[in-house]
Design a protein around this motif. Structure first.
Motif, PDB file in Angstrom:
ATOM      1  N   ARG A  28       0.868  -1.176   0.000  1.00 26.43           N
ATOM      2  CA  ARG A  28       0.000   0.000   0.000  1.00 26.43           C
ATOM      3  C   ARG A  28       0.902   1.222   0.000  1.00 26.43           C
ATOM      4  N   VAL A  29       0.594   2.215  -0.819  1.00 30.40           N
ATOM      5  CA  VAL A  29       1.412   3.424  -0.943  1.00 30.40           C
ATOM      6  C   VAL A  29       0.620   4.631  -0.490  1.00 30.40           C
ATOM      7  N   LEU A  30       1.259   5.454   0.335  1.00 27.18           N
ATOM      8  CA  LEU A  30       0.723   6.754   0.721  1.00 27.18           C
ATOM      9  C   LEU A  30       1.717   7.807   0.269  1.00 27.18           C
ATOM     10  N   ASP A  31       1.286   8.718  -0.590  1.00 25.91           N
ATOM     11  CA  ASP A  31       2.203   9.738  -1.109  1.00 25.91           C
ATOM     12  C   ASP A  31       1.436  11.014  -1.381  1.00 25.91           C
ATOM     13  N   ALA A  32       2.003  12.144  -0.946  1.00 24.16           N
ATOM     14  CA  ALA A  32       1.366  13.445  -1.139  1.00 24.16           C
ATOM     15  C   ALA A  32       1.636  14.031  -2.509  1.00 24.16           C
ATOM     16  N   LEU A  33       2.613  13.466  -3.246  1.00 24.38           N
ATOM     17  CA  LEU A  33       3.012  13.996  -4.562  1.00 24.38           C
ATOM     18  C   LEU A  33       3.361  15.480  -4.462  1.00 24.38           C
ATOM     19  N   LEU A  34       4.248  15.818  -3.535  1.00 21.31           N
ATOM     20  CA  LEU A  34       4.637  17.217  -3.367  1.00 21.31           C
ATOM     21  C   LEU A  34       5.281  17.752  -4.636  1.00 21.31           C
ATOM     22  N   PRO A  35       4.981  18.995  -5.019  1.00 17.32           N
ATOM     23  CA  PRO A  35       5.515  19.549  -6.271  1.00 17.32           C
ATOM     24  C   PRO A  35       7.033  19.567  -6.354  1.00 17.32           C
ATOM     25  N   ALA A  36       7.724  19.656  -5.218  1.00 12.36           N
ATOM     26  CA  ALA A  36       9.185  19.670  -5.246  1.00 12.36           C
ATOM     27  C   ALA A  36       9.754  18.381  -5.809  1.00 12.36           C
ATOM     28  N   ALA A  37       8.989  17.287  -5.718  1.00 10.16           N
ATOM     29  CA  ALA A  37       9.475  15.992  -6.200  1.00 10.16           C
ATOM     30  C   ALA A  37       8.656  15.440  -7.343  1.00 10.16           C
ATOM     31  N   HIS A  38       7.427  15.927  -7.518  1.00 12.79           N
ATOM     32  CA  HIS A  38       6.524  15.371  -8.539  1.00 12.79           C
ATOM     33  C   HIS A  38       5.869  16.502  -9.317  1.00 12.79           C
ATOM     34  N   ARG A  39       6.023  16.460 -10.603  1.00 15.67           N
ATOM     35  CA  ARG A  39       5.353  17.457 -11.448  1.00 15.67           C
ATOM     36  C   ARG A  39       4.203  16.854 -12.242  1.00 15.67           C
ATOM     37  N   THR A  40       4.180  15.544 -12.363  1.00 19.58           N
ATOM     38  CA  THR A  40       3.092  14.835 -13.032  1.00 19.58           C
ATOM     39  C   THR A  40       2.703  13.644 -12.172  1.00 19.58           C
ATOM     40  N   ALA A  41       1.525  13.101 -12.426  1.00 22.35           N
ATOM     41  CA  ALA A  41       1.066  11.935 -11.671  1.00 22.35           C
ATOM     42  C   ALA A  41       1.940  10.730 -12.019  1.00 22.35           C
ATOM     43  N   PRO A  42       2.339   9.930 -11.013  1.00 23.50           N
ATOM     44  CA  PRO A  42       3.195   8.777 -11.280  1.00 23.50           C
ATOM     45  C   PRO A  42       2.411   7.606 -11.852  1.00 23.50           C
ATOM     46  N   ALA A  43       3.128   6.713 -12.493  1.00 23.10           N
ATOM     47  CA  ALA A  43       2.538   5.456 -12.928  1.00 23.10           C
ATOM     48  C   ALA A  43       2.525   4.503 -11.740  1.00 23.10           C
ATOM     49  N   VAL A  44       1.356   3.990 -11.388  1.00 25.36           N
ATOM     50  CA  VAL A  44       1.219   3.108 -10.231  1.00 25.36           C
ATOM     51  C   VAL A  44       1.205   1.662 -10.718  1.00 25.36           C
ATOM     52  N   PRO A  45       2.105   0.818 -10.216  1.00 25.30           N
ATOM     53  CA  PRO A  45       2.129  -0.581 -10.653  1.00 25.30           C
ATOM     54  C   PRO A  45       0.816  -1.287 -10.335  1.00 25.30           C
ATOM     55  N   ASP A  46       0.433  -2.210 -11.187  1.00 25.29           N
ATOM     56  CA  ASP A  46      -0.753  -3.020 -10.930  1.00 25.29           C
ATOM     57  C   ASP A  46      -0.593  -3.769  -9.617  1.00 25.29           C
ATOM     58  N   GLY A  47      -1.658  -3.806  -8.856  1.00 25.85           N
ATOM     59  CA  GLY A  47      -1.637  -4.535  -7.602  1.00 25.85           C
ATOM     60  C   GLY A  47      -1.307  -3.691  -6.390  1.00 25.85           C
ATOM     61  N   VAL A  48      -0.902  -2.439  -6.597  1.00 24.99           N
ATOM     62  CA  VAL A  48      -0.588  -1.542  -5.474  1.00 24.99           C
ATOM     63  C   VAL A  48      -1.855  -0.831  -5.019  1.00 24.99           C
ATOM     64  N   ASP A  49      -2.074  -0.822  -3.721  1.00 20.53           N
ATOM     65  CA  ASP A  49      -3.181  -0.079  -3.118  1.00 20.53           C
ATOM     66  C   ASP A  49      -2.713   1.361  -2.936  1.00 20.53           C
ATOM     67  N   TRP A  50      -3.160   2.256  -3.805  1.00 24.46           N
ATOM     68  CA  TRP A  50      -2.641   3.616  -3.896  1.00 24.46           C
ATOM     69  C   TRP A  50      -3.489   4.595  -3.092  1.00 24.46           C
ATOM     70  N   ARG A  51      -2.843   5.417  -2.271  1.00 27.64           N
ATOM     71  CA  ARG A  51      -3.519   6.465  -1.508  1.00 27.64           C
ATOM     72  C   ARG A  51      -2.805   7.795  -1.753  1.00 27.64           C
ATOM     73  N   HIS A  52      -3.494   8.737  -2.364  1.00 26.07           N
ATOM     74  CA  HIS A  52      -2.923  10.072  -2.579  1.00 26.07           C
ATOM     75  C   HIS A  52      -3.282  10.932  -1.376  1.00 26.07           C
ATOM     76  N   ALA A  53      -2.345  11.039  -0.435  1.00 30.09           N
ATOM     77  CA  ALA A  53      -2.588  11.813   0.776  1.00 30.09           C
ATOM     78  C   ALA A  53      -1.266  12.158   1.429  1.00 30.09           C
ATOM     79  N   ASP A  54      -1.315  13.146   2.298  1.00 26.31           N
ATOM     80  CA  ASP A  54      -0.131  13.628   3.006  1.00 26.31           C
ATOM     81  C   ASP A  54       0.037  12.853   4.303  1.00 26.31           C
TER      82      ASP A  54
END
Length: 350
Positions: A28-54
């Motif tokens: 399971r991944v929790l990631d805020a996608l802060l602009p300093a490190a991410h400028r576009t949405a990442p590709a999430v591997p199949d099977g990962v439980d993705w949570r976009h949050a800080d």
């Protein structure tokens, strides 16, 4: 096991996710996608439980921890940044974020933590004076740096020092805001472990490089800055005289260290934190790294500028013997092989 990876969309975190999935773990991944490190949405591997949050969001963290067996905490602002004005962001992301995560883990009954720490907590590395033995030099003086005197002198007699390897039991001496926040993360995790009976493996990463590093950001590591320059057709600019010594460790080996820490978690002290240096065991100067990368890329040749940044340290290389002996980890990517591959690897634009 189901593993929560905070910051799992980032450079190191994404490689850890891949390694965990390859080992058969649920992720399971929790990631805020802060602009300093991410400028576009990442590709999430199949099977990962993705949570976009800080990680500072208590409710999101509590939800992400449900059913989790262990946490790999990678979420952080990294690098020296631009200047001290970044301090509130570093403290907020790194220390408040860690505190919120640890409180959530205590509530959820999750007792296993692999913490992404850093070699920067040591400050300068280990030095020895021929007259005074092992010494800890103070911060380098601006006047010396301006004059090209980059080597720290003995604090007692002013003579030259011999640099050596730092062990995990050496005292911490953070010399910039980022370093201070990484040490604070370790202290917070140790306090959590004592209070809950949890177990913590604090992995003190050395200079991590490899495919997927973010491009063109002041928060990236020096390897990314050099590789970004080459991609623009520019010569990598090497600060000081290029003689600063570091240990450049491939991101696949860092992911492997996280797996080793999870496998060995039951052997760690209950209610305590165990620190491990994660390095390749092949120290090189920054100048050597820039030259090897430029040669593998096909130019331009790196240039030594004599510039410096306050807060940078001269030599920091450390033994990873504890990680080898206790958790059975071995680096797989040699320096020459890694730099050749990195020269051809894509950087992450967003």
């Amino acid at each position: 096991m189901l593993i929560l990876v905070t910051g799992g969309a980032g450079f190191v975190g994404s490689h850890i996710v891949t390694a965990l999935m390859g080992a058969g773990h649920g992720v399971r991944v929790l990631d805020a996608l802060l602009p300093a490190a991410h400028r576009t949405a990442p590709a999430v591997p199949d099977g990962v439980d993705w949570r976009h949050a800080d990680v500072r969001d208590r409710e999101a963290v509590a939800d992400a921890l449900r059913g989790v067996d262990a946490v790999c905490h990678q979420a952080a602002m990294v690098g020296l940044g631009k200047d001290v004005a970044d301090a509130p962001d570093y403290v907020g992301c790194n220390d408040l974020g860690t505190a919120v995560l640890l409180a959530g883990m205590a509530e959820a009954g999750v007792r296993r933590l692999v913490l992404a720490s850093s070699m920067v907590i040591y400050g300068e590395g280990r030095y020895e004076c021929s007259r005074h033995g092992v010494v800890r030099p103070g911060p380098r003086r601006v006047a010396d740096l301006e004059a090209g005197g980059f080597e720290p002198p003995c604090p007692h007699c002013g003579e030259s020092l011999a640099a050596g390897l730092v062990g995990e039991d050496c005292p911490a001496d953070p010399r910039n805001v980022y370093a201070a926040t990484k040490l604070a993360q370790e202290h917070l995790a140790a306090a959590w472990a004592r209070a809950t009976g949890g177990r913590v493996a604090a992995l003190r990463y050395h200079n991590v490089y490899g495919p997927g590093m973010p491009r063109d950001t002041p928060y990236a590591g020096v390897a990314s800055l050099f590789r970004s320059a080459l991609a623009r057709g520019e010569a990598p600019r090497v600060f000081e005289d290029g003689g600063q010594r570091r240990d450049f460790v491939h991101v696949r080996d860092v992911a492997g260290a996280n797996l080793a820490a999870l496998r060995g978690m039951d052997g760690l002290p209950e209610g305590g934190l165990r620190a491990y240096n994660v390095g390749s065991g092949e120290p090189h100067t920054v100048g050597e790294m820039a030259a090897a990368l430029a040669e593998a890329y096909g130019g331009p040749t790196s240039v030594v500028t004599g510039e410096y940044r306050l807060g940078d340290v001269r030599h920091i290389t450390a033994s990873s013997q504890r990680l080898r002996d206790e958790l059975g980890w071995r680096p797989q990517v040699a320096f020459a092989e890694g730099m050749t591959a990195f020269a051809a690897a894509p950087l992450r634009v967003g």
